[in-house]
Design an enzyme around this catalytic site. Structure first.
Site, PDB file in Angstrom:
ATOM      1  N   HIS A 118      32.227  42.929  33.343  1.00 22.17           N
ATOM      2  CA  HIS A 118      30.924  41.625  33.106  1.00 22.17           C
ATOM      3  C   HIS A 118      30.037  41.990  32.309  1.00 22.17           C
ATOM      4  CE1 HIS A 118      32.927  39.213  35.963  1.00 22.17           C
ATOM      5  NE2 HIS A 118      32.575  39.814  36.750  1.00 22.17           N
ATOM      6  N   ASP A 161      41.423  41.375  36.125  1.00 21.01           N
ATOM      7  CA  ASP A 161      40.532  40.916  37.137  1.00 21.01           C
ATOM      8  C   ASP A 161      40.669  38.810  36.993  1.00 21.01           C
ATOM      9  OD1 ASP A 161      38.565  42.090  38.130  1.00 21.01           O
ATOM     10  OD2 ASP A 161      37.849  40.210  37.997  1.00 21.01           O
ATOM     11  N   HIS A 172      37.780  37.669  38.151  1.00 18.65           N
ATOM     12  CA  HIS A 172      36.533  37.387  37.426  1.00 18.65           C
ATOM     13  C   HIS A 172      36.533  37.008  36.242  1.00 18.65           C
ATOM     14  CE1 HIS A 172      35.367  38.711  41.200  1.00 18.65           C
ATOM     15  NE2 HIS A 172      34.675  37.800  41.546  1.00 18.65           N
ATOM     16  N   ASP A 180      41.165  41.768  42.222  1.00 17.70           N
ATOM     17  CA  ASP A 180      40.816  40.945  43.040  1.00 17.70           C
ATOM     18  C   ASP A 180      40.956  39.610  43.112  1.00 17.70           C
ATOM     19  OD1 ASP A 180      40.022  41.160  41.102  1.00 17.70           O
ATOM     20  OD2 ASP A 180      37.550  40.801  40.920  1.00 17.70           O
TER      21      ASP A 180
HETATM   22 ZN   LIG Z   1      36.317  40.926  39.280  1.00 22.12          ZN
END
Ligand SMILES: [Zn+2]
Length: 308
Positions: free
Chosen positions: A122, A159, A161, A243
């Protein structure tokens, strides 16, 4: 040949506030799950500032460094915090990825997993966010391209996200194909299919909440793997967040541990076909400790089978 495991105890010194999902116990759980496996264990070096400068401007390094001068916790945003040990941990996380690229491209090992934290995908050029300080996998890609002279590197980010940071760092580099599958809607709110990079070199694959294994496998077989194959990478990097697991408290994609084994095996198939099996993977998210440990171990065991 073998599989390398890169980690460092400094990565346990990045301490987040009580109740924060990105906690020290995550790395402890992963390392316990990998205990006893026949891996080439390597102490992750500190990244050099020159490594970080491959992807970030000096102003961002200065921001993070200056934050590290404060005692106690300092918050870079609502969920991204630094403790006194965070800077060292972040430098080890980047250093692990850089060293892993050296080992794989140098033929010391077939593939590698970096068990590190904080995660990195991120972190944007000038913004630390989403538990991430530096874009570890993006730095590793630049290192492979600029210093080892590779012409094409693919990054697969599974991931749950969107890897907005990796996208921000690499979307204008035609030598990189960045692929991110992620739940949408979900933090950080980016990762639409129309975000495709300056050269069509970004592939975002949003997945619906609760879509599960079948939707994921179909998206990878029909969209992701053909794109990677056409790109003909000389190295495949993986942002391995766990996740998307059904037990994870932060998301609802409902993948199983077997899905992480499957995706790892298929990535290794591609790497065998395209780039002599060369894969470097680094830990991103994964917040249910048992699911994280089980899934990371499944991922590493497949890397080991394929790296043998
Ligand atoms: Zn994540």
């Amino acid at each position: 040949m073998a599989t390398a495991l890169l980690t460092h105890s400094d990565c346990l010194e990045h301490v987040t506030p009580r109740g924060h999902p990105e906690q020290v116990a995550r790395l402890d759980a992963v390392m316990r799950a990998l205990d006893g496996l026949d891996l080439k264990r390597v102490m992750a070096p500190l990244a050099a500032d020159d490594d970080l400068l491959l992807a970030h401007p000096k102003s961002h390094m200065d921001t993070v460094r200056n934050a590290a001068l404060h005692s106690g916790w300092i918050s870079l945003d609502a969920e991204t915090h630094m403790s006194p040990g965070s800077l060292g941990a972040a430098y080890r996380a980047v250093g692990a990825c850089v060293k892993a690229v050296d080992m794989v491209l140098g033929g010391e090992v077939k593939n590698a997993f970096c068990a590190v934290r904080p995660p990195g995908h991120h972190a944007e050029r000038e913004v630390a966010m989403g538990f991430c300080l530096f874009g570890s996998i993006a730095v590793a890609a630049k290192h492979a391209l600029d210093r080892h002279g590779l012409k094409r590197v693919a990054i697969i980010d599974f991931d749950v996200h969107h890897g907005n940071g990796t996208q921000d760092l690499l979307e204008d580099d035609a030598r990189v194909l960045f692929v991110s599958s992620h739940q949408m809607p979900l933090y950080p709110g980016t990762g639409y299919a129309h975000e495709d990079g300056a050269y069509g070199n970004v592939l975002n694959v949003p997945l619906d909440p609760m879509s599960g294994s079948a939707a994921m496998r179909s998206a990878y077989e029909n969209v992701v793997f053909p794109a990677v194959t056409s790109f003909r990478p000389e190295l495949i990097l993986v942002s391995a967040g766990f996740d998307a697991h059904a037990s994870d408290p932060l998301a609802q994609l409902n993948w199983t541990t077997a899905d992480f084994a499957w995706i790892t095996g298929r990535i290794c198939d591609l790497a065998d076909d395209l780039c002599e099996g060369r894969v470097v993977s680094t830990l991103e998210g994964g917040y249910d400790l048992d699911a994280l440990a089980e899934s990371a171990a499944a991922h590493v065991k497949i890397l080991m089978e394929r790296g043998a």
